[in-house]
Design a protein around this motif. Structure first.
Motif, PDB file in Angstrom:
ATOM      1  N   ILE A 263    -109.604  14.380  15.003  1.00 50.08           N
ATOM      2  CA  ILE A 263    -108.559  14.873  15.684  1.00 50.08           C
ATOM      3  C   ILE A 263    -107.985  16.225  15.635  1.00 50.08           C
ATOM      4  N   GLU A 267    -107.701  19.080  18.305  1.00 52.18           N
ATOM      5  CA  GLU A 267    -106.464  19.977  18.496  1.00 52.18           C
ATOM      6  C   GLU A 267    -106.522  21.204  18.280  1.00 52.18           C
ATOM      7  N   GLU A 270    -108.194  22.868  21.403  1.00 51.09           N
ATOM      8  CA  GLU A 270    -107.103  22.742  22.486  1.00 51.09           C
ATOM      9  C   GLU A 270    -106.538  24.288  22.337  1.00 51.09           C
ATOM     10  N   LYS A 271    -105.811  24.344  20.869  1.00 46.36           N
ATOM     11  CA  LYS A 271    -105.563  25.685  20.941  1.00 46.36           C
ATOM     12  C   LYS A 271    -106.268  27.048  21.222  1.00 46.36           C
TER      13      LYS A 271
END
Ligand SMILES: [Zn+2]
Length: 525
Positions: A263, A267, A270-271
């Motif tokens: 996860i 994440e 994504e950033k």
């Protein structure tokens, strides 16, 4: 007093100051000394290697009243006029912005007039490969038979774009990339003249970063000096100014992978995507970071010399040292091979992000890999279990069990727990937000699909079209779905992808056939 950029201030005015192109300099000087001057020259080579600098010195030399050993005196009116840019005899043309037939025609008309003073008119055409085909044609005839007082010097970074007809009419000179030592020595000379206090190591680093271009090296040095104006420039400072690639994000990613934190990885990715970072470059740079980790791990001692070899600031080096303690070398090898394979794949893929996500999941879950190493490991575990009779029969329904055998590797988390009906429900209701976790073709296919819990407790994904069904059933997409569900619920979710045809499968005819095949009666719930 206004500030003059170093590369302008220290642009060589005589051949002796030109560094790293000795073969070219000595040939040209000989031509001047013996008066065997050509009429068309082609200077090729990467940027900042001295092509226009040498062209200008050559233009001065041929017009100089008192040349010294082939170099211009710098004192006579002609030398002075050329140095001031006031001479009518040296004409510089940037072909990047003057690439048309008309621009060349203008030159040709002007060529007809002999110089008012001085011996030669020298036309320096920079970036000559930018000329249009028509412009090259217009130039050809003049190149073939120029008046004896005309010299053309064509300069280019892309010689392969020059028509063969032009190549065959020129004396060609290939400019080499300048070696790191040569650049560093020159920088040392200049900083001494400038009374700038710069550590030798910093100069060497700047020279290396400039990648063969003296002009770039001087610009980089300028940049570093401006950033730390009035201070002594250290290696650390140069690294901080020029090492623009922020390795913090690589360090974060590596640590998440080491923790098997899928996860977290997704994440962070994504950033990275939000920051507008190009993913192919990211993967290449990350692989390089892993390579540094590998080297550090293989060094006998992680001392200052190791830091030099890796060219890292102290802060980054300390962090890397810590990371080297966190993984064993075989794991690093595995990471490197997975990520270098990925960067090859990414070059030809339009689904870069999904590929990267899959890879991150894979490296976090070695038990999912099907290479020989991993499978052998799993077989060994099974054999051991067989010998010891150490079997645990699960009370849960077989279909809901995690199918993945677990290898007893370090850093491997236990496989996720099997999903409960409420987990399936969570997926079915949270479907839309779950769809946001994927991109590419999977997303529309998933958004259109119906989803519900099947009779055996599995999640049924009912694709809207046969094409969607095919897409969602692809092996890599199945892996991705599996991971997303696990990520979403923290459990292992059994699921089946069905197509539009499957909803109608249980008509009475099918039921009869199914019963006869199974040899038992079947009831539809
Ligand atoms: Zn002179």
């Amino acid at each position: 007093m206004s500030y003059t950029a170093l590369y302008r201030k220290f642009r060589p005015a005589v051949f002796e100051d030109v560094k790293g192109q000795d073969h070219i300099v000595s040939t040209l000087k000989n031509q001047i000394k013996t008066g065997r001057i050509g009429h068309a020259y082609l200077f090729c080579g990467t940027r900042g290697t001295g092509k226009t600098t040498i062209a200008k010195i050559f233009a001065k030399s041929v017009n100089c009243e008192n040349p010294v050993e082939g170099s211009p005196c710098g004192e006579c009116p002609s030398c002075k006029a050329i140095a001031d840019g006031a001479s009518m005899n040296v004409i510089e043309i940037d072909a990047a912005s003057n690439n048309g037939v008309d621009n060349i025609r203008e030159i040709i008309e002007e060529v007809a007039y002999s110089p008012v003073d001085g011996k030669y008119k020298v036309y320096i055409i920079d970036e000559v490969h930018m000329l249009s085909a028509g412009a090259f044609n217009a130039l050809l005839k003049t190149l073939e038979e120029p008046p004896k007082y005309v010299i053309f010097i064509l300069a280019t970074t892309e010689v392969q774009k020059i028509p063969i007809t032009v190549l065959s009419r020129c004396q060609r000179y290939d400019f080499k990339r300048i070696s790191i030592e040569t650049i560093a020595d020159r920088l040392k000379e200049l900083t001494t003249i400038e009374k700038a206090d710069v550590e030798d190591k910093a100069l060497k680093y700047i020279a290396k970063t400039a990648d063969g271009s003296m002009r770039d090296a001087l610009s980089l040095l300028d940049q570093c000096l401006a950033f730390h104006y009035g201070e002594a420039l250290t290696y650390e400072m140069a690294l901080n100014v020029l090492g623009s690639v922020d390795v913090t994000v690589f360090s974060q990613m590596l640590r998440l992978i080491i923790e098997d934190n899928i996860i977290g990885c997704i994440e962070l990715l994504e950033k990275i995507v939000m920051q507008g970072r190009e993913l192919t470059n990211f993967v290449t740079d990350f692989t390089w970071y892993l390579r540094n980790l590998m080297l550090l791990k293989s060094f006998d001692s992680a001392d200052e010399s190791a830091q030099d070899a890796l060219e890292m600031s102290k802060e980054h080096f300390e962090r890397l040292k810590e990371e080297a303690q966190m993984v064993d070398i075989n794991t690093i090898f595995r990471y490197i091979s997975v990520f270098s394979e990925l960067s090859n794949k990414m070059k030809y893929s339009s689904q870069k992000r999904i590929l990267l996500e899959m890879t991150l999941i894979k490296v976090c879950r070695p038990q999912m890999e099907i290479d020989t190493e991993s499978i052998l490991e799993r077989v060994r575990v099974l054999e051991k279990k067989l010998e010891s009779g150490d079997f645990v029969v699960s009370a849960q329904p077989a279909a809901a069990q995690a199918p993945v055998a677990q290898a007893p590797k370090k850093n491997v988390k236990p496989a996720a727990e099997a999903a409960l009906p409420e987990d399936i429900d969570k997926i079915a209701t949270g479907w839309k937000s779950l769809c946001q976790m994927v991109d590419g073709l999977m997303k529309p296919a998933m958004l259109k699909a119906e989803r519900y819990m099947g009779p055996d407790g599995k999640l049924i994904i009912n694709a809207a079209t046969a094409l969607d069904e095919k897409l969602l059933s692809q092996e890599d997409h199945q892996v991705a779905l599996d991971e997303i569900f696990t990520q979403f619920t923290g459990k292992k979710v059994p699921f089946i992808v069905k197509g539009p045809a499957d909803t109608a499968i249980f008509d009475s005819g099918d039921l009869v056939e199914l019963q006869s095949r199974l040899g038992m009666s079947v009831e539809i719930e």
